[in-house]
Design a protein around this motif. Structure first.
Motif, PDB file in Angstrom:
ATOM      1  N   GLU A  94     -14.226 -42.487  33.647  1.00 42.16           N
ATOM      2  CA  GLU A  94     -15.540 -43.105  33.858  1.00 42.16           C
ATOM      3  C   GLU A  94     -15.698 -44.357  33.014  1.00 42.16           C
ATOM      4  OE1 GLU A  94     -19.759 -43.688  32.602  1.00 42.16           O
ATOM      5  OE2 GLU A  94     -18.335 -42.535  31.408  1.00 42.16           O
ATOM      6  N   ASN A 131     -16.186 -48.218  34.292  1.00 43.37           N
ATOM      7  CA  ASN A 131     -17.297 -49.018  33.774  1.00 43.37           C
ATOM      8  C   ASN A 131     -16.787 -50.322  33.165  1.00 43.37           C
ATOM      9  OD1 ASN A 131     -19.728 -49.948  32.774  1.00 43.37           O
ATOM     10  ND2 ASN A 131     -19.940 -48.360  31.241  1.00 43.37           N
ATOM     11  N   GLN A 151     -18.320 -52.084  40.721  1.00 47.27           N
ATOM     12  CA  GLN A 151     -19.728 -52.125  40.345  1.00 47.27           C
ATOM     13  C   GLN A 151     -20.562 -51.288  41.308  1.00 47.27           C
ATOM     14  OE1 GLN A 151     -20.639 -56.306  40.235  1.00 47.27           O
ATOM     15  NE2 GLN A 151     -20.024 -56.525  38.093  1.00 47.27           N
ATOM     16  N   ASN A 206     -22.761 -48.801  26.105  1.00 44.56           N
ATOM     17  CA  ASN A 206     -21.328 -48.833  26.387  1.00 44.56           C
ATOM     18  C   ASN A 206     -20.511 -48.681  25.104  1.00 44.56           C
ATOM     19  OD1 ASN A 206     -21.731 -49.107  29.124  1.00 44.56           O
ATOM     20  ND2 ASN A 206     -21.594 -51.337  29.075  1.00 44.56           N
ATOM     21  N   PHE A 251     -20.132 -55.728  29.519  1.00 41.56           N
ATOM     22  CA  PHE A 251     -19.770 -54.400  29.015  1.00 41.56           C
ATOM     23  C   PHE A 251     -19.975 -54.308  27.511  1.00 41.56           C
ATOM     24  CE2 PHE A 251     -16.852 -51.346  27.162  1.00 41.56           C
ATOM     25  CZ  PHE A 251     -17.164 -50.214  27.888  1.00 41.56           C
ATOM     26  N   TYR A 253     -19.630 -47.587  40.562  1.00 40.61           N
ATOM     27  CA  TYR A 253     -20.167 -47.136  39.277  1.00 40.61           C
ATOM     28  C   TYR A 253     -21.697 -47.075  39.310  1.00 40.61           C
ATOM     29  CZ  TYR A 253     -20.873 -46.533  34.311  1.00 40.61           C
ATOM     30  OH  TYR A 253     -21.250 -46.035  33.098  1.00 40.61           O
ATOM     31  N   HIS A 259     -17.724 -54.038  34.736  1.00 44.64           N
ATOM     32  CA  HIS A 259     -18.619 -54.921  33.978  1.00 44.64           C
ATOM     33  C   HIS A 259     -17.876 -55.717  32.917  1.00 44.64           C
ATOM     34  CE1 HIS A 259     -21.190 -51.572  35.442  1.00 44.64           C
ATOM     35  NE2 HIS A 259     -21.918 -52.606  35.816  1.00 44.64           N
ATOM     36  N   GLN A 277     -23.535 -41.615  39.179  1.00 48.53           N
ATOM     37  CA  GLN A 277     -24.350 -41.479  37.975  1.00 48.53           C
ATOM     38  C   GLN A 277     -24.868 -40.054  37.818  1.00 48.53           C
ATOM     39  OE1 GLN A 277     -24.710 -43.801  35.530  1.00 48.53           O
ATOM     40  NE2 GLN A 277     -23.180 -44.889  36.727  1.00 48.53           N
TER      41      GLN A 277
END
Length: 164
Positions: free
Chosen positions: A62, A66, A9, A81, A75, A12, A70, A18
């Motif tokens: 990626e 993610n 977390q 997402n 998620f 990411y 999450h 980002q």
């Protein structure tokens, strides 16, 4: 497991990751634009195929980070997402179809899937809050703009009837 999830977390959610993903998405978009304009053949085609595979695998990594960061409901409850999942899965399907029969002419399904990969650039909206706010404002203004258009259409129709 919980420590790994907190670590992922943090990774990411970092501004560096980002921003890097935004740069990669925009780069992918411009490569797709150039590819669509030039329609490369022969040896030039290899460069675009390699770039497409690199972008797809970067987006897959990626997405996996993610998902792990999450997992589970946070998620899957995010529409952004879900868009990421659809875009990456479509890209993987396209790569698999091309790998299965590389010498054949592209069938319409592959062409459609290739067009859908252009939606990767929409993922930028997820990462840039100011851009996302603009898109949400545009979406919210659609009904009032449609109402105004309808009123103008009625006024034009009335003038057209009176003019005849």
């Amino acid at each position: 497991s919980a420590r790994l999830q907190r670590f992922l977390q943090a990774v990411y959610g970092s501004n560096f990751l980002q921003f890097s993903i935004v740069i990669i998405i925009v780069g992918n978009f411009f490569v797709n634009v150039v590819e669509a304009e030039l329609i490369p053949e022969g040896p030039d085609r290899i460069l675009y195929d390699v770039l497409d595979k690199v972008f797809t695998y970067v987006f897959l990594v990626e997405l996996i980070i993610n998902m792990l960061a999450h997992w589970f409901w946070p998620f899957w409850n995010s529409g952004w997402n879900l868009l990421d999942v659809v875009v990456v899965v479509v890209s993987l399907i396209s790569l698999a179809m091309e790998a299965a029969d590389p010498n054949s002419s592209p069938i319409p399904a592959v062409k459609i899937i290739r067009v859908l990969r252009a939606f990767r650039v929409v993922r930028v909206f997820k990462r840039l809050t100011s851009l996302r706010m603009i898109i949400l404002a545009l979406g919210a203004s659609m009904v009032p703009v449609a109402n105004t258009f309808f009123v103008l259409l009625l006024a034009t129709a009335i003038y057209a009837i009176l003019g005849v």
